[in-house]
Design an enzyme around this catalytic site. Structure first.
Site, short mmCIF file in Angstrom:
data_model
loop_
_atom_site.label_atom_id
_atom_site.label_comp_id
_atom_site.label_asym_id
_atom_site.label_seq_id
_atom_site.Cartn_x
_atom_site.Cartn_y
_atom_site.Cartn_z
N HIS A 108 0.84 -1.20 0.00
CA HIS A 108 0.00 0.00 0.00
C HIS A 108 0.87 1.25 0.00
O HIS A 108 1.26 1.74 1.06
CB HIS A 108 -0.91 0.00 1.23
N GLY A 166 -3.66 -3.75 11.68
CA GLY A 166 -4.09 -4.25 10.37
C GLY A 166 -5.60 -4.39 10.33
O GLY A 166 -6.25 -3.86 9.42
N PRO A 167 -6.18 -5.08 11.33
CA PRO A 167 -7.64 -5.05 11.44
C PRO A 167 -8.03 -3.61 11.83
O PRO A 167 -7.70 -3.15 12.92
CB PRO A 167 -7.95 -6.04 12.56
N LEU A 168 -8.67 -2.91 10.91
CA LEU A 168 -8.84 -1.46 11.08
C LEU A 168 -9.58 -1.13 12.37
O LEU A 168 -10.51 -1.82 12.78
CB LEU A 168 -9.55 -0.88 9.86
N ASP A 183 -9.79 6.47 7.00
CA ASP A 183 -11.25 6.40 6.90
C ASP A 183 -11.76 5.06 7.42
O ASP A 183 -12.81 4.99 8.06
CB ASP A 183 -11.67 6.55 5.43
N GLY A 184 -11.00 4.01 7.14
CA GLY A 184 -11.42 2.68 7.59
C GLY A 184 -11.50 2.61 9.11
O GLY A 184 -12.48 2.11 9.67
N HIS A 235 -4.19 3.10 -3.26
CA HIS A 235 -4.35 2.50 -1.93
C HIS A 235 -3.55 1.21 -1.78
O HIS A 235 -2.72 1.12 -0.88
CB HIS A 235 -5.83 2.25 -1.64
N SER A 248 -21.50 -9.49 38.20
CA SER A 248 -21.77 -10.90 37.95
C SER A 248 -20.54 -11.68 37.48
O SER A 248 -20.53 -12.90 37.58
CB SER A 248 -22.96 -11.10 37.00
N GLU A 297 -17.39 -4.39 24.40
CA GLU A 297 -16.47 -5.53 24.55
C GLU A 297 -15.29 -5.46 23.59
O GLU A 297 -14.17 -5.82 23.95
CB GLU A 297 -17.22 -6.86 24.38
N HIS A 346 -20.26 -17.38 33.07
CA HIS A 346 -21.51 -17.83 32.47
C HIS A 346 -21.16 -18.72 31.27
O HIS A 346 -21.47 -18.43 30.13
CB HIS A 346 -22.39 -16.65 32.07
N HIS A 364 -27.55 -16.25 25.20
CA HIS A 364 -26.54 -16.07 26.24
C HIS A 364 -25.74 -17.34 26.54
O HIS A 364 -24.86 -17.32 27.39
CB HIS A 364 -27.20 -15.58 27.54
N ARG A 380 -21.32 -19.87 36.11
CA ARG A 380 -22.23 -19.02 36.89
C ARG A 380 -22.77 -19.81 38.07
O ARG A 380 -23.00 -19.28 39.15
CB ARG A 380 -23.40 -18.59 36.00
C1 LIG Z 1 -11.47 -4.73 10.00
C2 LIG Z 1 -10.93 -4.61 8.63
N1 LIG Z 1 -11.78 -4.66 7.59
C3 LIG Z 1 -11.31 -4.60 6.32
C4 LIG Z 1 -9.99 -4.47 6.08
C5 LIG Z 1 -9.46 -4.45 4.66
N2 LIG Z 1 -8.97 -3.11 4.33
C6 LIG Z 1 -7.69 -2.78 4.41
S1 LIG Z 1 -7.40 -1.19 4.04
C7 LIG Z 1 -9.03 -0.91 3.73
C8 LIG Z 1 -9.49 0.46 3.31
C9 LIG Z 1 -9.05 1.44 4.29
O1 LIG Z 1 -9.31 2.71 3.88
P1 LIG Z 1 -8.57 3.87 4.64
O2 LIG Z 1 -8.53 3.60 6.04
O3 LIG Z 1 -9.22 5.12 4.20
O4 LIG Z 1 -7.09 3.78 4.11
P2 LIG Z 1 -6.47 4.48 2.84
O5 LIG Z 1 -7.02 3.79 1.63
O6 LIG Z 1 -6.88 5.89 2.88
O7 LIG Z 1 -5.03 4.23 3.01
C10 LIG Z 1 -9.77 -2.06 3.95
C11 LIG Z 1 -11.21 -2.14 3.77
C12 LIG Z 1 -9.13 -4.42 7.20
N3 LIG Z 1 -7.81 -4.33 7.08
N4 LIG Z 1 -9.63 -4.46 8.45
MG LIG Z 2 -8.76 6.76 3.20
#
Ligand SMILES: Cc1ncc(C[n+]2csc(CCOP(=O)(O)OP(=O)(O)O)c2C)c(N)n1
Ligand SMILES: [Mg+2]
Length: 694
Positions: free
Chosen positions: A35, A123-125, A164-165, A270, A392, A419, A468, A480, A527
């Site tokens: 990227h 990585g997981p946004l 944005d993500g 991107h 609880s 959570e 639980h 639950h 529980r």
């Molecule tokens: C939870 C999650 N969902 C989907 C993705 C896949 N993914 C990676 S980058 C991206 C787009 C992110 O856009 P943005 O944050 O605006 O980054 P930019 O393109 O501006 O660098 C996605 C959907 C991810 N990494 N994590």
């Molecule tokens: Mg973006």
């Protein structure tokens, strides 16, 4: 393009920024994957943060009082790798040239522990943003606990860049809401407002007013209209740095793929290499030699040396102060070092309670509360909380106050009903070396799965407390009642899923929980009451530390082995006693933790589950998925469990409904013995006759 540099420093700044950009472009191109766009656009922002605001020592990336930087937009990893290289971290150009290749320090997304200076795997946004909140919380707690007049040992800031993500993910809302509520003024988020995600313009899916949203969360919000305006950036960061009541959000308008004539402001920038020709054109736009690849100008090399010197000086000063602090406050200094090394006070385990035998027993969530409090007395950095279910999950520390805005000494955390953020925040706290726990109902571990997975990936020793734990919770019903959750979590690498049978197993296992430094654990607790076994009659609870152990046995080779976990071990024991009366030699194996058992090795495995005894039954109030690993195929072993979503009913009705009774275990045992051709030994025939005659 760039404004004309006015001064010599401006020229150096542009060189540094363009080095970050071009290294990123070149690395993505070489890997033919990655990227480039966001490293190109956000280079000036990241540079300003690192150069003008952050204290760090590249030679000692773990220096406790360093400022933290978390790249929540983890896909833009080259931004971080380029920065780490030019600021002097042990990350060579050759490392950068292996970006995204097998065993490289420069993985596709930043991975904690792989390269120095990566504060968290991202990585997981949204996860990075939320984790940074935990780091800011930890700073507040540590500063309150350790700082003394004239000795500000802890005073760092936490910076995070997201896109944005990250903003769209609900997780950022959970985390920001909590951070604003707590007034974490040491936290600065940058929002890269480039209007581009993978599918194109954000107008496709995102039109909210982010500034208004964050003001609503009690954040200090600023806008910088141009990511290339170093002066505006510095001013905004300076205000954020000085802000002492609210966390700060700086919304920065940027152009993804900045400088690329054909790809700037498009989603093409991107997630794919720019292409050789486009890179040449972009380098020309930057005033860069288009023929040079992975080029670090001499001035930037000199800057690297300068940053190394600066970092050393900063840490040396801090170390000098720490020596004085240690002289004045030796006990605190000792604790500080213990925290940093994830050590426990000597002999701490003597505080672990021993519970008297009790057939009525107690819920493991309740015994857990007692154990937690016993340890918490001696270990002030054991702290945590729940997602609004503290009463609880029984996770309050009785002698501690709540962690609240301006009560940063508190050790009871109220994460609210968030959570996902709770686990991500706890990741940040534990990365900052606190021993933090996060608690909720087991079924809602689903909401925490992504950050929990990151704990495992980072080998971050978070303590998850899930109560639980089965249909045993009763009337709340299928929504639950966890079913597949044990199987799901057992499948996650690096996670110890611990489901103790009684209070003493749990107490024994806490020794492991507090001492393990490189794995998270998940405690799975009931529980409902479970008996506290009579350990004079059955084996000592310390066996639990091996993951599985023989709790009750017959003389000589057993005919059948009953394997249970948690609340079902009592059913195995009940069945064992009944089978014994019928002359059937049974063994009960309590198996609170598969992964600990797997660590023991062949000799122990053979001792507990000998190869020669194939008649085995597992009993667990959850999905049977996976159990055939221990009980064998259908013709040999039997599994008792729950393969639907449970039912809403009192527990007294539920356990029989799902075959979770002593009689059913006995019946299954007989069936299994029959399948193994073992239903009628001479002894059992004689015993049966005797019983008939009684
Ligand atoms: C939870 C999650 N969902 C989907 C993705 C896949 N993914 C990676 S980058 C991206 C787009 C992110 O856009 P943005 O944050 O605006 O980054 P930019 O393109 O501006 O660098 C996605 C959907 C991810 N990494 N994590
Ligand atoms: Mg973006």
């Amino acid at each position: 393009m760039e404004a004309k540099p006015k001064k010599k420093e401006d020229k150096l700044e542009q060189l540094i920024i363009n080095t970050i950009r071009t290294l990123s472009m070149d690395a993505v191109q070489k890997a033919n994957s990655g990227h480039p766009g966001t490293p190109m656009s956000m280079a000036p922002v990241a540079y300003t943060i690192w150069d003008k605001f952050m204290n760090f020592n590249p030679r000692n990336p773990d220096w406790p009082n360093r400022d933290r930087f978390v790249l929540s937009a983890g896909h833009a990893s080259m931004l971080l790798y380029s920065l780490l290289h030019i600021t002097g971290y042990d990350l060579s150009l050759n490392d950068i040239k292996t970006f995204r290749q097998l065993h490289s320090k420069c993985a596709g997304h930043p991975e904690y522990g792989l390269a120095p200076g990566i504060e968290s795997t991202t990585g997981p946004l949204g996860q990075g943003y939320a984790t940074s909140v935990g780091m800011a919380i930890a700073e507040k707690w540590l500063a309150t606990y350790f700082n003394r007049p004239g000795h500000e040992m802890i005073n760092y800031s936490v910076y995070s860049i997201g896109g944005d993500g990250c903003m769209m993910e609900g997780l950022s809302s959970e985390a920001a809401s909590l951070a604003g509520h707590l007034g974490l003024s040491n936290l600065v988020w940058i929002y890269d407002n480039n209007h581009i995600t993978i599918e194109g313009h954000t107008a496709l899916a995102f039109s909210e007013d982010v500034a208004a949203r964050f003001m609503g969360y009690n954040w200090h919000v600023q806008r910088v209209g141009d990511a290339n305006d170093l002066e505006l950036l510095e001013e905004a960061l300076d205000r954020a740095h000085k802000e002492d009541e609210q966390p700060s959000l700086i919304i920065v308008d940027s152009h993804i793929g900045y400088g690329s004539p054909n790809k700037q402001d498009t989603s093409a920038a991107h997630g794919e290499p720019l292409g050789e020709e486009e890179i040449r054109k972009t380098k020309i736009n930057y005033g860069w030699d288009p023929n040079k690849k992975f080029y670090v100008p001499d001035e930037v090399k000199a800057y690297r040396k300068q940053m190394l010197k600066r970092g050393k000086k900063d840490e040396d000063e801090w170390n000098e102060n720490f020596s004085k602090y240690a002289f004045e406050y030796p006990d605190l200094a000792k604790q500080f070092e213990m925290i940093e090394n994830r050590e426990m006070p000597e002999g701490w385990e003597s505080c672990l309670p021993v519970f008297p035998a009790d057939p009525k027993g107690t819920a493991t969530r309740s015994s857990n509360g007692k154990i937690l409090n016993a340890i918490g007395k001696d270990v002030p950095w054991l702290l945590g909380g729940a997602g609004d279910v503290g009463p609880s999950t029984k996770t309050y520390l009785d002698d501690a106050s709540s962690f609240e805005r301006d009560v940063y000494s508190g050790r009871n955390f109220h994460f609210g009903i968030r959570e996902n953020a709770m686990a991500a925040v706890t990741n940040g706290m534990v990365l900052s070396k606190l021993r933090a726990y996060a608690a909720c109902y087991f079924v809602f571990s689903d909401y925490m799965k992504a950050p929990l997975r990151l704990s495992c990936l980072m080998q971050n020793p978070v303590i998850y407390i899930f109560t639980h734990d089965s249909i045993g919770l009763g009337e709340d019903g299928p929504t639950h009642q966890p079913i597949e959750h044990l199987a799901a979590l057992r499948a996650v690498p690096n996670l110890d899923v611990i489901r103790p049978a009684d209070a003493n197993e749990l107490s024994a296992l806490w020794k492991y929980v507090m001492e393990v430094k490189d794995r998270p654990v998940a405690l799975i607790l009931t529980r409902q009451n479970v008996p506290t076994f009579d350990r004079d009659k059955y084996a000592p609870a310390e066996g639990a530390l091996k993951g599985a152990y023989i709790l009750a046995d017959s003389k000589g080779q057993p005919d059948i082995i009953l394997i249970g976990t948690g609340s079902e071990v009592q059913l195995c024991l009940g069945a064992y006693e009944k089978l014994k009366k019928r002359g059937i030699k049974a063994r009960v194996v309590s198996m609170p933790c598969w992964s600990l058992y797997e660590m023991q090795g062949q000799e122990y495995w053979e001792e507990v589950l000998p190869d020669s005894v194939r008649a085995r039954v597992s009993v667990e109030a959850g999905s049977t998925f996976g159990w055939r690993r221990y009980v064998g195929l259908h013709d040999k072993g039997g599994v008792i469990g729950v393969s639907t979503f449970g039912e809403s009913a009192p527990i007294a009705d539920l356990f029989p409904e799902f075959g979770l009774t002593v009689d059913h275990v006995v019946a299954k045992a007989k069936e299994v013995l029959k399948n193994n051709g073992k239903h009628t030994t001479k002894k059992t025939k004689k015993k049966r006759r005797d019983l008939k005659n009684e």
